[in-house]
Design a protein around this motif. Structure first.
Motif, PDB file in Angstrom:
ATOM      1  N   TYR A 264      48.136  34.676 -10.251  1.00  0.00           N
ATOM      2  CA  TYR A 264      49.354  34.637  -9.449  1.00  0.00           C
ATOM      3  C   TYR A 264      49.585  33.204  -8.985  1.00  0.00           C
ATOM      4  CZ  TYR A 264      52.877  37.025  -6.524  1.00  0.00           C
ATOM      5  OH  TYR A 264      54.034  37.507  -5.961  1.00  0.00           O
ATOM      6  N   PRO A 265      50.803  32.673  -9.119  1.00  0.00           N
ATOM      7  CA  PRO A 265      51.082  31.330  -8.615  1.00  0.00           C
ATOM      8  C   PRO A 265      50.999  31.294  -7.087  1.00  0.00           C
ATOM      9  CG  PRO A 265      52.803  32.065 -10.137  1.00  0.00           C
ATOM     10  CD  PRO A 265      51.972  33.254  -9.798  1.00  0.00           C
ATOM     11  N   SER A 266      50.717  30.127  -6.554  1.00  0.00           N
ATOM     12  CA  SER A 266      50.656  29.975  -5.105  1.00  0.00           C
ATOM     13  C   SER A 266      52.050  30.014  -4.496  1.00  0.00           C
ATOM     14  CB  SER A 266      49.981  28.649  -4.746  1.00  0.00           C
ATOM     15  OG  SER A 266      50.844  27.573  -5.071  1.00  0.00           O
ATOM     16  N   SER A 267      52.091  30.069  -3.174  1.00  0.00           N
ATOM     17  CA  SER A 267      53.377  30.152  -2.476  1.00  0.00           C
ATOM     18  C   SER A 267      54.169  28.853  -2.555  1.00  0.00           C
ATOM     19  CB  SER A 267      53.154  30.525  -1.007  1.00  0.00           C
ATOM     20  OG  SER A 267      52.347  29.565  -0.366  1.00  0.00           O
ATOM     21  N   SER A 268      53.564  27.777  -3.054  1.00  0.00           N
ATOM     22  CA  SER A 268      54.283  26.503  -3.190  1.00  0.00           C
ATOM     23  C   SER A 268      54.887  26.323  -4.584  1.00  0.00           C
ATOM     24  CB  SER A 268      53.333  25.336  -2.900  1.00  0.00           C
ATOM     25  OG  SER A 268      52.273  25.312  -3.849  1.00  0.00           O
ATOM     26  N   SER A 269      54.742  27.299  -5.447  1.00  0.00           N
ATOM     27  CA  SER A 269      55.153  27.169  -6.842  1.00  0.00           C
ATOM     28  C   SER A 269      56.510  27.807  -7.125  1.00  0.00           C
ATOM     29  CB  SER A 269      54.103  27.824  -7.758  1.00  0.00           C
ATOM     30  OG  SER A 269      52.878  27.135  -7.704  1.00  0.00           O
TER      31      SER A 269
ATOM     32  N   ALA B 194      48.864  34.234   0.548  1.00  0.00           N
ATOM     33  CA  ALA B 194      49.246  34.632  -0.805  1.00  0.00           C
ATOM     34  C   ALA B 194      50.686  35.082  -0.919  1.00  0.00           C
ATOM     35  CB  ALA B 194      48.327  35.759  -1.290  1.00  0.00           C
ATOM     36  N   ALA B 195      51.369  35.261   0.212  1.00  0.00           N
ATOM     37  CA  ALA B 195      52.766  35.688   0.159  1.00  0.00           C
ATOM     38  C   ALA B 195      53.642  34.539  -0.329  1.00  0.00           C
ATOM     39  CB  ALA B 195      53.222  36.151   1.538  1.00  0.00           C
ATOM     40  N   GLY B 196      54.862  34.852  -0.677  1.00  0.00           N
ATOM     41  CA  GLY B 196      55.775  33.824  -1.150  1.00  0.00           C
ATOM     42  C   GLY B 196      56.210  32.885  -0.043  1.00  0.00           C
ATOM     43  N   ALA B 197      56.923  31.836  -0.435  1.00  0.00           N
ATOM     44  CA  ALA B 197      57.429  30.861   0.516  1.00  0.00           C
ATOM     45  C   ALA B 197      58.595  31.442   1.314  1.00  0.00           C
ATOM     46  CB  ALA B 197      57.883  29.605  -0.215  1.00  0.00           C
ATOM     47  N   SER B 198      58.733  30.976   2.542  1.00  0.00           N
ATOM     48  CA  SER B 198      59.902  31.313   3.356  1.00  0.00           C
ATOM     49  C   SER B 198      60.960  30.248   3.083  1.00  0.00           C
ATOM     50  CB  SER B 198      59.528  31.344   4.842  1.00  0.00           C
ATOM     51  OG  SER B 198      60.644  31.668   5.634  1.00  0.00           O
ATOM     52  N   THR B 199      61.953  30.583   2.298  1.00  0.00           N
ATOM     53  CA  THR B 199      62.924  29.593   1.826  1.00  0.00           C
ATOM     54  C   THR B 199      64.190  29.630   2.677  1.00  0.00           C
ATOM     55  OG1 THR B 199      63.785  31.195   0.226  1.00  0.00           O
ATOM     56  CG2 THR B 199      62.102  29.670  -0.542  1.00  0.00           C
TER      57      THR B 199
ATOM     58  N   ALA C 207      53.738  42.473  -3.014  1.00  0.00           N
ATOM     59  CA  ALA C 207      54.673  42.952  -1.991  1.00  0.00           C
ATOM     60  C   ALA C 207      54.441  42.324  -0.621  1.00  0.00           C
ATOM     61  CB  ALA C 207      54.561  44.478  -1.870  1.00  0.00           C
ATOM     62  N   LEU C 208      53.523  41.360  -0.525  1.00  0.00           N
ATOM     63  CA  LEU C 208      53.248  40.730   0.768  1.00  0.00           C
ATOM     64  C   LEU C 208      54.496  40.067   1.333  1.00  0.00           C
ATOM     65  CD1 LEU C 208      49.812  38.949   0.150  1.00  0.00           C
ATOM     66  CD2 LEU C 208      50.226  40.882   1.677  1.00  0.00           C
ATOM     67  N   ARG C 209      54.677  40.194   2.635  1.00  0.00           N
ATOM     68  CA  ARG C 209      55.770  39.516   3.320  1.00  0.00           C
ATOM     69  C   ARG C 209      55.291  38.156   3.828  1.00  0.00           C
ATOM     70  NH1 ARG C 209      57.179  44.185   7.532  1.00  0.00           N
ATOM     71  NH2 ARG C 209      54.909  44.063   7.654  1.00  0.00           N
ATOM     72  N   THR C 210      56.234  37.294   4.174  1.00  0.00           N
ATOM     73  CA  THR C 210      55.866  35.920   4.540  1.00  0.00           C
ATOM     74  C   THR C 210      55.083  35.832   5.847  1.00  0.00           C
ATOM     75  OG1 THR C 210      58.049  35.622   5.550  1.00  0.00           O
ATOM     76  CG2 THR C 210      57.782  34.888   3.269  1.00  0.00           C
ATOM     77  N   ASN C 211      55.058  36.899   6.632  1.00  0.00           N
ATOM     78  CA  ASN C 211      54.253  36.886   7.857  1.00  0.00           C
ATOM     79  C   ASN C 211      52.923  37.610   7.665  1.00  0.00           C
ATOM     80  OD1 ASN C 211      55.310  39.492   7.681  1.00  0.00           O
ATOM     81  ND2 ASN C 211      55.560  39.724   9.896  1.00  0.00           N
ATOM     82  N   GLU C 212      52.533  37.829   6.409  1.00  0.00           N
ATOM     83  CA  GLU C 212      51.275  38.511   6.107  1.00  0.00           C
ATOM     84  C   GLU C 212      50.368  37.605   5.268  1.00  0.00           C
ATOM     85  OE1 GLU C 212      52.555  43.184   5.897  1.00  0.00           O
ATOM     86  OE2 GLU C 212      53.001  41.941   4.146  1.00  0.00           O
ATOM     87  N   ALA C 213      49.080  37.743   5.474  1.00  0.00           N
ATOM     88  CA  ALA C 213      48.089  36.987   4.711  1.00  0.00           C
ATOM     89  C   ALA C 213      46.877  37.891   4.468  1.00  0.00           C
ATOM     90  CB  ALA C 213      47.671  35.719   5.459  1.00  0.00           C
TER      91      ALA C 213
END
Length: 212
Positions: free
Chosen positions: A114-119, A193-198, A23-29
């Motif tokens: 878990y896949p990385s945010s670049s995957s 660990a959050a997803g990419a900002s697309t 559930a991490l947001r893109t501004n969280e690490a």
């Protein structure tokens, strides 16, 4: 990171950690060390902190190893598995197999994958732009202060099992590599660990963290 907030989080189970991770947001690490001061507050640069009057420094820290430490209680040993710059990524199954072969003590350990945010980046009509690249394994440990030692042991075993390689940098340096990154084991190190900002027309489909 120039400015932000921090807070210590505790989890009773790996499933709880998995729910937060997904559930991490893109501004969280994530940081796997704990602050040496209060359990929540503001993060500023080292120079900004140094310029503050002593009386105003309460609940302010810098993201440096002077302000974070490994806990002597439970923690998360994150294994960052990145592909070679110009080579194919390991499959999920192969990455887990290698870790468990070089460290058979982990055969019975619960882990999250878990896949990385670049995957797994796609166009919104379903065309794959990038498949699996980096990936993480998250392993619970009883004493987080042993995480650097665990990383050293895993590194040595990986090389002994034939998973080491040498890269010569553009400057002529000899760089030793294996299937995981050993440079991340500092208590203040960020795990993005959050997803990419697309952008428009681009989506990411990583799924949820998987218990393995």
């Amino acid at each position: 990171m120039v400015r932000g907030t921090y807070a210590v989080r505790a989890f009773e189970t790996l499933a709880e950690f998995s729910e937060m991770l997904g559930a991490l947001r893109t501004n969280e690490a994530l940081v796997y060390g704990i602050p040496t001061g209060p359990a929540a507050g503001l993060v500023v640069t080292k120079s900004e902190l140094a310029a503050m009057p002593e009386a105003k420094r309460e609940k302010h820290i810098a993201r440096s190893n002077d302000h974070f430490e490994w806990s002597d209680g439970p923690g998360i040993f994150m294994i960052d598995i990145d592909p070679p710059k110009d080579g194919p990524a390991l499959s999920k199954e192969r990455a887990i197999e290698i870790v468990r072969k070089v460290a058979p003590e982990m055969n019975q350990m619960p882990m999250l994958w878990y896949p990385s945010s670049s995957s797994f980046i796609y166009t919104d009509d379903g065309r794959e732009l990038r498949g699996l690249r980096g990936q993480r394994l998250y392993v619970p440990v009883a004493n987080a202060r042993k995480i650097p030692d665990l990383a050293d042991a895993l590194w040595e075993r990986a090389w002994a099992a034939g998973h080491g390689s040498i890269i010569v940098s553009k400057a002529g340096q000899i760089l030793k590599r294996t299937f995981f990154d050993k440079c991340v084991y500092q208590p203040s190190r960020l795990d993005f660990a959050a997803g990419a900002s697309t952008g428009q027309g681009i989506i990411q489909k990583r799924g949820k963290p998987e218990l393995v």
